[in-house]
Design a protein around this motif. Structure first.
Motif, PDB file in Angstrom:
ATOM      1  N   MET A  78      -6.652  -9.760  -9.252  1.00 46.16           N
ATOM      2  CA  MET A  78      -6.094  -9.412  -7.942  1.00 46.16           C
ATOM      3  C   MET A  78      -7.199  -9.409  -6.893  1.00 46.16           C
ATOM      4  O   MET A  78      -8.295  -8.920  -7.137  1.00 46.16           O
ATOM      5  CB  MET A  78      -5.430  -8.031  -8.016  1.00 46.16           C
ATOM      6  CG  MET A  78      -4.774  -7.593  -6.712  1.00 46.16           C
ATOM      7  SD  MET A  78      -4.031  -5.944  -6.818  1.00 46.16           S
ATOM      8  CE  MET A  78      -2.703  -6.225  -7.985  1.00 46.16           C
ATOM      9  N   THR A  79      -6.904  -9.955  -5.728  1.00 42.26           N
ATOM     10  CA  THR A  79      -7.877  -9.988  -4.651  1.00 42.26           C
ATOM     11  C   THR A  79      -8.098  -8.583  -4.088  1.00 42.26           C
ATOM     12  O   THR A  79      -7.298  -7.672  -4.316  1.00 42.26           O
ATOM     13  CB  THR A  79      -7.399 -10.900  -3.516  1.00 42.26           C
ATOM     14  OG1 THR A  79      -6.212 -10.332  -2.930  1.00 42.26           O
ATOM     15  CG2 THR A  79      -7.080 -12.305  -4.030  1.00 42.26           C
ATOM     16  N   GLU A  80      -9.185  -8.436  -3.320  1.00 39.57           N
ATOM     17  CA  GLU A  80      -9.444  -7.142  -2.684  1.00 39.57           C
ATOM     18  C   GLU A  80      -8.319  -6.766  -1.723  1.00 39.57           C
ATOM     19  O   GLU A  80      -7.938  -5.601  -1.625  1.00 39.57           O
ATOM     20  CB  GLU A  80     -10.786  -7.191  -1.939  1.00 39.57           C
ATOM     21  CG  GLU A  80     -11.996  -7.201  -2.851  1.00 39.57           C
ATOM     22  CD  GLU A  80     -12.030  -5.988  -3.773  1.00 39.57           C
ATOM     23  OE1 GLU A  80     -11.781  -4.866  -3.274  1.00 39.57           O
ATOM     24  OE2 GLU A  80     -12.285  -6.169  -4.968  1.00 39.57           O
ATOM     25  N   GLN A  81      -7.779  -7.774  -1.037  1.00 38.15           N
ATOM     26  CA  GLN A  81      -6.672  -7.521  -0.122  1.00 38.15           C
ATOM     27  C   GLN A  81      -5.445  -7.041  -0.894  1.00 38.15           C
ATOM     28  O   GLN A  81      -4.747  -6.122  -0.464  1.00 38.15           O
ATOM     29  CB  GLN A  81      -6.333  -8.793   0.649  1.00 38.15           C
ATOM     30  CG  GLN A  81      -5.286  -8.591   1.741  1.00 38.15           C
ATOM     31  CD  GLN A  81      -5.054  -9.853   2.556  1.00 38.15           C
ATOM     32  OE1 GLN A  81      -5.382 -10.965   2.136  1.00 38.15           O
ATOM     33  NE2 GLN A  81      -4.484  -9.687   3.734  1.00 38.15           N
ATOM     34  N   GLY A  82      -5.202  -7.666  -2.059  1.00 35.06           N
ATOM     35  CA  GLY A  82      -4.078  -7.247  -2.894  1.00 35.06           C
ATOM     36  C   GLY A  82      -4.262  -5.828  -3.401  1.00 35.06           C
ATOM     37  O   GLY A  82      -3.297  -5.052  -3.452  1.00 35.06           O
ATOM     38  N   LYS A  83      -5.498  -5.485  -3.767  1.00 36.88           N
ATOM     39  CA  LYS A  83      -5.773  -4.123  -4.235  1.00 36.88           C
ATOM     40  C   LYS A  83      -5.557  -3.110  -3.116  1.00 36.88           C
ATOM     41  O   LYS A  83      -5.059  -2.005  -3.352  1.00 36.88           O
ATOM     42  CB  LYS A  83      -7.212  -4.033  -4.750  1.00 36.88           C
ATOM     43  CG  LYS A  83      -7.463  -4.799  -6.043  1.00 36.88           C
ATOM     44  CD  LYS A  83      -8.922  -4.700  -6.457  1.00 36.88           C
ATOM     45  CE  LYS A  83      -9.181  -5.489  -7.732  1.00 36.88           C
ATOM     46  NZ  LYS A  83     -10.618  -5.444  -8.125  1.00 36.88           N
ATOM     47  N   GLN A  84      -5.940  -3.495  -1.894  1.00 38.47           N
ATOM     48  CA  GLN A  84      -5.763  -2.612  -0.745  1.00 38.47           C
ATOM     49  C   GLN A  84      -4.284  -2.336  -0.511  1.00 38.47           C
ATOM     50  O   GLN A  84      -3.873  -1.183  -0.289  1.00 38.47           O
ATOM     51  CB  GLN A  84      -6.388  -3.266   0.493  1.00 38.47           C
ATOM     52  CG  GLN A  84      -6.397  -2.401   1.745  1.00 38.47           C
ATOM     53  CD  GLN A  84      -6.957  -3.153   2.939  1.00 38.47           C
ATOM     54  OE1 GLN A  84      -6.763  -4.366   3.080  1.00 38.47           O
ATOM     55  NE2 GLN A  84      -7.676  -2.446   3.791  1.00 38.47           N
ATOM     56  N   LEU A  85      -3.474  -3.388  -0.580  1.00 36.03           N
ATOM     57  CA  LEU A  85      -2.025  -3.232  -0.404  1.00 36.03           C
ATOM     58  C   LEU A  85      -1.442  -2.360  -1.500  1.00 36.03           C
ATOM     59  O   LEU A  85      -0.659  -1.434  -1.224  1.00 36.03           O
ATOM     60  CB  LEU A  85      -1.347  -4.597  -0.396  1.00 36.03           C
ATOM     61  CG  LEU A  85       0.185  -4.594  -0.403  1.00 36.03           C
ATOM     62  CD1 LEU A  85       0.744  -3.887   0.827  1.00 36.03           C
ATOM     63  CD2 LEU A  85       0.723  -6.021  -0.499  1.00 36.03           C
ATOM     64  N   GLU A  86      -1.811  -2.618  -2.738  1.00 31.66           N
ATOM     65  CA  GLU A  86      -1.288  -1.832  -3.856  1.00 31.66           C
ATOM     66  C   GLU A  86      -1.664  -0.365  -3.728  1.00 31.66           C
ATOM     67  O   GLU A  86      -0.872   0.532  -4.057  1.00 31.66           O
ATOM     68  CB  GLU A  86      -1.805  -2.397  -5.187  1.00 31.66           C
ATOM     69  CG  GLU A  86      -1.194  -3.734  -5.581  1.00 31.66           C
ATOM     70  CD  GLU A  86       0.313  -3.645  -5.730  1.00 31.66           C
ATOM     71  OE1 GLU A  86       0.792  -2.705  -6.395  1.00 31.66           O
ATOM     72  OE2 GLU A  86       1.012  -4.515  -5.178  1.00 31.66           O
ATOM     73  N   ALA A  87      -2.852  -0.091  -3.233  1.00 31.10           N
ATOM     74  CA  ALA A  87      -3.296   1.295  -3.060  1.00 31.10           C
ATOM     75  C   ALA A  87      -2.459   2.003  -2.003  1.00 31.10           C
ATOM     76  O   ALA A  87      -2.097   3.176  -2.163  1.00 31.10           O
ATOM     77  CB  ALA A  87      -4.775   1.332  -2.679  1.00 31.10           C
ATOM     78  N   VAL A  88      -2.122   1.304  -0.924  1.00 32.29           N
ATOM     79  CA  VAL A  88      -1.296   1.893   0.129  1.00 32.29           C
ATOM     80  C   VAL A  88       0.116   2.149  -0.395  1.00 32.29           C
ATOM     81  O   VAL A  88       0.692   3.229  -0.163  1.00 32.29           O
ATOM     82  CB  VAL A  88      -1.261   0.977   1.369  1.00 32.29           C
ATOM     83  CG1 VAL A  88      -0.160   1.418   2.332  1.00 32.29           C
ATOM     84  CG2 VAL A  88      -2.603   1.004   2.072  1.00 32.29           C
TER      85      VAL A  88
ATOM     86  N   HIS B  86      -7.188   3.753   3.718  1.00 28.08           N
ATOM     87  CA  HIS B  86      -7.429   2.627   2.814  1.00 28.08           C
ATOM     88  C   HIS B  86      -7.992   1.404   3.531  1.00 28.08           C
ATOM     89  O   HIS B  86      -7.910   0.273   3.030  1.00 28.08           O
ATOM     90  CB  HIS B  86      -6.146   2.273   2.065  1.00 28.08           C
ATOM     91  CG  HIS B  86      -5.757   3.304   1.051  1.00 28.08           C
ATOM     92  ND1 HIS B  86      -5.008   4.418   1.372  1.00 28.08           N
ATOM     93  CD2 HIS B  86      -6.029   3.409  -0.281  1.00 28.08           C
ATOM     94  CE1 HIS B  86      -4.830   5.149   0.284  1.00 28.08           C
ATOM     95  NE2 HIS B  86      -5.438   4.569  -0.727  1.00 28.08           N
ATOM     96  N   GLY B  87      -8.582   1.638   4.708  1.00 28.02           N
ATOM     97  CA  GLY B  87      -9.366   0.596   5.347  1.00 28.02           C
ATOM     98  C   GLY B  87      -8.649  -0.348   6.291  1.00 28.02           C
ATOM     99  O   GLY B  87      -9.253  -1.330   6.745  1.00 28.02           O
TER     100      GLY B  87
END
Length: 214
Positions: free
Chosen positions: A1-11, A106-107
């Motif tokens: 998973m990309t960093e952007q995908g991880k950011q979305l999943e965290a939100v 979450h940035g």
């Protein structure tokens, strides 16, 4: 998973965590779960079905549509249309504030946060593609999962009153939303009411379709 995908999943996970405190419970597939957790999952599922290429910001807005709605009970506001509208406005402000904090934690930047808040508040409906997409998803989820519950809680409403409410809902949707709603597997009476609303609003819906963003 990309960093952007991880950011979305965290939100999305943080939104789910916020909704997990809901004291209202509902039973789905024999499991008792928090009401708003179930609602947010239904929003995500319907968004994926109708708009598989939805942006991450639209995905966040769909998931956070009713974040911690129980914090602002309807009975704090007067009965009637004016009280209802004031309640809905307060809810949207509340949802926007909560999701903005989560996104900032979450940035996500201010521009992205402002866009999600705009979507949740239904600003620029009929003018912004993502605002219209979210409205379509909201209304299809309502008809599919919550309309019969709404009718049961409103025993004094005549069929004409219910058809009027559905007609107003149809006006907010675009043809893509109408198609999705009419494709639902609905109880016989519910389908009859939906079709009656579509028939009554046919001229208005035809005019709106000419300027639709679909």
């Amino acid at each position: 998973m990309t960093e952007q995908g991880k950011q979305l999943e965290a939100v999305l996970a943080a939104i789910d965590e916020a909704n997990s405190d809901d004291p209202r419970m509902t039973v789905v597939d024999s499991a008792t779960r928090p009401y708003e957790v179930v609602y947010s999952e239904r929003m995500t599922e319907r968004l994926a079905a109708m708009y598989p290429e939805a942006s991450e910001l639209l995905c966040i807005a769909a998931r956070a549509q009713h974040i911690r709605r129980w914090d602002i009970p309807r009975n704090r506001y007067p009965e009637g249309r004016a009280g209802y509208n004031d309640w809905r406005k307060a809810c949207r402000e509340h949802h926007g504030e909560l999701v903005s904090r989560i996104m900032a934690d979450h940035g996500y930047g201010g521009e992205d946060i402002a866009h999600v808040i705009k979507l949740i508040k239904k600003e620029q409906l009929k003018k912004d593609r993502e605002s219209q997409a979210l409205e379509n998803v909201v209304d299809v989820v309502f008809i599919d999962h919550y309309f019969d519950e709404f009718i049961a809680k409103s025993p004094s409403y005549s069929d004409e009153k219910i058809i009027d409410i559905l007609g107003k809902t149809m006006r907010k949707m675009s043809p893509k939303g109408h198609q999705a709603a009419l494709a639902l597997d609905l109880p016989e009476r519910t389908r009859a009411l939906v079709m009656a609303a579509v028939e009554r609003e046919a001229d208005t819906l035809a005019k709106l379709a000419q300027v639709s963003l679909d």
